[in-house]
Design an enzyme around this catalytic site. Structure first.
Site, mmCIF file in Angstrom:
data_model
loop_
_atom_site.group_PDB
_atom_site.id
_atom_site.type_symbol
_atom_site.label_atom_id
_atom_site.label_comp_id
_atom_site.label_asym_id
_atom_site.label_seq_id
_atom_site.Cartn_x
_atom_site.Cartn_y
_atom_site.Cartn_z
ATOM 1 N N THR A 289 0.832 -1.199 0.000
ATOM 2 C CA THR A 289 0.000 0.000 0.000
ATOM 3 C C THR A 289 0.865 1.247 0.000
ATOM 4 O OG1 THR A 289 -0.075 0.329 2.403
ATOM 5 C CG2 THR A 289 -1.634 -1.237 1.449
ATOM 6 N N ASP A 290 0.296 2.330 -0.510
ATOM 7 C CA ASP A 290 0.922 3.626 -0.285
ATOM 8 C C ASP A 290 0.846 3.906 1.217
ATOM 9 O OD1 ASP A 290 2.149 6.045 -0.851
ATOM 10 O OD2 ASP A 290 0.807 6.521 -2.507
ATOM 11 N N CYS A 291 1.688 4.802 1.705
ATOM 12 C CA CYS A 291 1.847 4.997 3.154
ATOM 13 C C CYS A 291 0.850 6.038 3.691
ATOM 14 C CB CYS A 291 3.256 5.480 3.469
ATOM 15 S SG CYS A 291 4.590 4.488 2.765
#
Length: 892
Positions: A289-291
């Site tokens: 996932t993006d953070c």
């Protein structure tokens, strides 16, 4: 409220209802035409690397090995492995690991000896897939060199960026994407991945990451917004780069984005992560996932009530690694509450740990062929030369009235270099801090043979270390620690620089320098900067007084004489301010006192004036300085553009014109010297309408990496013939664009559907020579299922310079029941020709090319309508030189 048990299966009834119109049914998939093959089609020009990579045999062996490790883990140990930095499990022989070791968008993002190549959008302007392969082969070499040097990991969070945010120039990260065209993006993504991941059948060289999946085309509201699109937009435009990355590139990581798609967060979207990515495209790697996009499932989108349910729905949907700690902190509880099964955790971990096995992490290093890469490749001469070549191929000649360019160095006595983008080597988003950076001003001096060994600049962002007091001393809490921030004039600066703050820089040459200059802002009435050599308690060679500049957004130059110093030294700056006061540092500069003398071997004088800042208001004195040197010059080189202050990650533009007072500066300079050449060096496309109408020549493009100064000088003085072409449409005004949040490409977006008058159309770029297209031949007048039509034509160089031409093939499908693109790219190549040389160029257009079919919402499948297709060959989307037609036959 949706109950917890609704999430056990990984998708809610609401999810299914939302996505039904996008998802093809199994029955209808069987009758769909063969999926598009995104392999390179050109038989002309450079040889494209063949697809290599991990063999099925070795992949299955690695997966089996990963499964045996996971089978021995406890639930707590399993939960600990779902972050980007995971702890070791010594009893299983599993070391600690970083799934997010670094970024490599256009070079390894590191302080020290690394090579910074042009931004992806600049590389897209090269239209050279082989060049992109070579660039990322070099980048992955440097990643391995750092791995050997420091133990830093091999799993990257970039490249490639393929989420098609370039559909709109206002997107804050447009420089990170190759093109607005999905086919071009796909072809370049494939070569990026191959360069990054290597071609060994057993080991991945590094792990590349295709991001941001999917519909991440805004920045300001990316944590809360939902991309609304119909099935045609989804399948025909936004998925294409990811499909090519997976099916032909073999990418091993895909990053789910922050945004939602049609109301469902992408990290909670089983349709995206399982049905499309894994089942339809055959993705073998892991999803990260993006953070921290898992937290956004509840925090930003309010899709579920808490982090436990967010963690469960994400893993059930197909997420494997969380950038952040949400999964690690909540998965044990999610299992205990029966929101997610332990077997689902097992499957995720098998996917991610398979990546670690394929990197060779569990094998003796000598078994891995990439372990033989030498540390000496870091910022090597070969990589610097490649960076220069990549920059040269990415430069676009936008206008060249009456042969204004190239400039004849032998006829120039005085050159004025003006503009806020001339003095610094801006690198843009996700950039390392290479030791070698050539600004446009320095590149021009280099090209003219002007020796300036005592002229050396360092940007504030290039620091090696910093602190809140001398190293090794426990200073009180009130001492300030510097931090990176954005400069009001553009670029990065160091903020919160106060009493006792210090910062150090790698070695610079002091030989011949007599003065130390710095650009600062301060709210202290009695500040100063001590310049020390080699250590924080080293010899003081200069002390600059820093007055109150009028605020931390008001920048001034300060200077002090240097004690005699020879050779290279590390530079330590120690800051002194009044209590509760701070200053900011933008850059420092070593130089001789006064003007560089012109020797007989250096007949050309180069004078510089900034004229204005990137985004600030006009200052009469600054513009007056620019006008003064412009009046006296034989030619003015005016460097303009935007930087990360204007658009960057988390920040979209509201306009597309030149920011600040740059238009005003251009008009003032041109008024006194009509031999003013505009050089665009920008983080994004900018509307330079007045400048294009009035100035005789325009050249440049998007940020060109560490060698930008040398590359621009090569083009300006004729050492290199520019051949780059736009890979996005450059619009004239923001009013020509649809609403920023409108994801419907058919509503006037990109060259495929835009019917207005662009400033610079897609695929556009001039040359110092002339190319002729002739003798178009098609191998057949019909195109049937399972067949291909060969498209051949002759390309001739009719000028007196060798050069590159980017040839482009477009199609337009007539008739049918749905709106089709005005034209759509189906093939391209960059061809190098000597003067008077003619070459036959050949492409094959297969029946199942993505541009010939469209997604039918009624049939839930790609279909082909029979009818006539225009085949157009040209120098750009608006400069079609040859045209014919074929009859497209239907399937079945």
């Amino acid at each position: 409220m949706v109950s917890r048990r609704d999430f056990v299966g990984g998708v809610t009834a609401m999810t299914l209802a939302t996505l039904h119109r996008l998802e093809p049914t199994a029955a209808k998939q069987e009758s769909a035409p063969k999926e598009v093959a995104d392999s390179p089609m050109s038989t002309a020009g450079s040889s494209i690397p063949s697809q290599g990579g991990i063999s099925t045999e070795h992949f299955e062996a690695a997966r089996k090995r990963a499964a045996s490790v996971v089978a021995k883990m406890t639930l707590r140990e399993k939960a600990s492995q779902f972050g980007v930095q995971v702890p070791a499990i010594p009893r299983l022989g599993l070391p600690a690991f970083q799934y997010y070791a670094n970024e490599a968008l256009h070079g390894l993002m590191h302080l020290g000896p690394v090579t910074a190549f042009p931004q992806p959008l600049a590389l897209g302007s090269s239209w050279n897939c082989l060049l992109i392969y070579r660039v990322f082969e070099a980048v992955s070499d440097e990643i391995w060199a750092w791995h050997k040097k420091s133990g830093e990991g091999l799993a990257m969070f970039s490249p490639p960026t393929v989420n098609m945010g370039s559909r709109d120039p206002r997107w804050g990260r447009i420089a990170e994407n190759y093109s607005e065209d999905p086919y071009q993006v796909g072809q370049m993504a494939i070569q990026t991945i191959r360069g990054m991941q290597g071609d060994d059948p057993r080991y991945l060289k590094t792990i590349a990451c295709a991001k941001h999946y999917i519909g991440n085309a805004t920045e300001d509201d990316r944590h809360v917004m939902s991309a609304s699109m119909d099935a045609r937009n989804f399948w025909e435009y936004y998925t294409r780069g990811f499909e090519a990355s997976v099916k032909d590139g073999g990418v091993f990581t895909v990053m789910s984005s922050y945004n939602a798609l049609n109301g469902v967060p992408t990290s909670a979207n089983k349709f995206l992560l399982k049905d499309v990515l894994r089942d339809r495209w055959g993705f073998r790697g892991y999803v990260v996932t993006d953070c921290d996009a898992i937290a956004d499932i509840c925090r930003g989108h309010h899709f579920v009530p808490d982090y436990v349910e967010a963690s469960a729905i994400a893993v059930n949907a197909g997420c494997d690694i969380n950038c952040g700690k949400t999964l690690q902190m909540n998965l044990e509880r999610a299992v205990s509450e029966m929101l997610v099964s332990e077997s689902a955790l097992n499957e995720s971990l098998i996917r991610s740990i398979t990546g670690r096995v394929l990197l060779g992490e569990l094998d003796p290093p000598e078994q891995n062929p990439y372990s033989r890469i030498e540390e000496s490749c870091l910022s090597s001469k070969a990589h610097q030369e490649l960076a220069r070549e990549a920059a040269r191929q990415s430069i676009i000649l936008f206008k060249n009235e009456n042969g204004t360019l190239p400039l004849d160095k032998t006829k120039l006595k005085k050159i004025a270099v003006i503009g806020p983008m001339a003095y610094a080597c801006h690198l843009g988003n996700y950039s390392g801090s290479p030791w070698f950076r050539v600004s446009p001003l320095q590149g021009i001096r280099n090209a003219l043979g002007i020796k300036s060994p005592a002229s050396y600049e360092k940007l504030a962002s290039e620091f090696a270390r910093m602190g809140a007091g001398p190293q090794g001393i426990a200073w009180p809490q009130w001492f300030n620690k510097p931090q990176q921030g954005w400069c009001s004039e553009g670029g990065e600066c160091l903020e919160n620089v106060g009493q006792g703050s210090w910062v150090s820089y790698e070695k610079v040459s002091f030989t011949g320098a007599t003065e130390f200059q710095a650009r600062v802002a301060s709210n202290s009435h009695q500040g100063s900067i001590e310049v020390r050599l080699d250590s924080l308690d080293g010899t003081i060679v200069a002390t600059m007084s820093v007055p109150n500049s009028g605020g931390l957004d008001k920048w001034i130059n300060v200077s002090a004489p240097l004690k005699p110093v020879e050779g290279p030294h590390e530079v330590y700056l120690r800051f002194v301010t009044e209590p509760n006061s701070t200053m900011s540092l933008q850059s420092f500069h070593l130089s001789p006192k006064g003007q560089v003398p012109v020797s007989p071997s250096e007949p050309t004088e180069v004078n510089y004036a900034m004229g204005c800042s990137v985004n600030g208001d006009a200052e009469a004195s600054e513009i007056a300085d620019a006008v003064r040197i412009a009046k006296e010059a034989d030619v003015v080189l005016l460097f303009v553009g935007a930087d990360q202050q204007i658009d960057t990650e988390g920040h979209d533009r509201r306009h597309i014109h030149l920011p600040g007072a740059q238009h005003e500066l251009a008009k003032a300079v041109f008024e006194v010297n009509q031999q003013t050449i505009l050089v665009i060096s920008s983080n994004c496309p900018v509307a330079v309408n007045w400048e294009d109408e009035h100035l005789p020549a325009v050249v440049g493009g998007v940020l060109l990496g560490e060698q930008q100064g040398n590359a621009l000088a090569d083009v300006l003085f004729g050492e290199y013939n520019p051949g780059g072409k736009t890979s996005v449409t450059w619009y004239r005004r923001v009013e020509d664009l649809p609403d920023f949040h409108d994801y419907n490409i058919r509503e006037g977006r990109t060259y495929m559907y835009f019917r207005g008058d662009p400033l610079y159309p897609f695929g556009y770029g001039l040359s110092y020579t002339k190319f002729e297209y002739k003798n178009l031949r098609l191998s057949s007048s019909t195109l049937s299922p399972g067949k291909a039509v060969a498209i051949a034509f002759d390309l001739a160089n009719r000028g007196d310079r060798e050069g590159d031409e980017v040839v482009q093939v477009y199609v337009h499908v007539h008739g049918g029941t749905v709106i089709r693109p005005i034209q759509q790219l189906v093939a391209f190549d960059r061809i190098h020709l000597k003067p008077s040389e003619t070459r036959t160029v050949t492409f094959n257009l297969p029946h199942d090319h993505q541009a010939l079919c469209y997604w039918s919402e009624d049939k839930d499948a790609f279909v082909i309508d029979p009818g006539m297709v225009d085949v157009m060959v040209g120098s750009s989307s608006s400069d079609i030189r040859l045209k014919s037609s074929i009859r497209l036959m239907s399937v079945g």
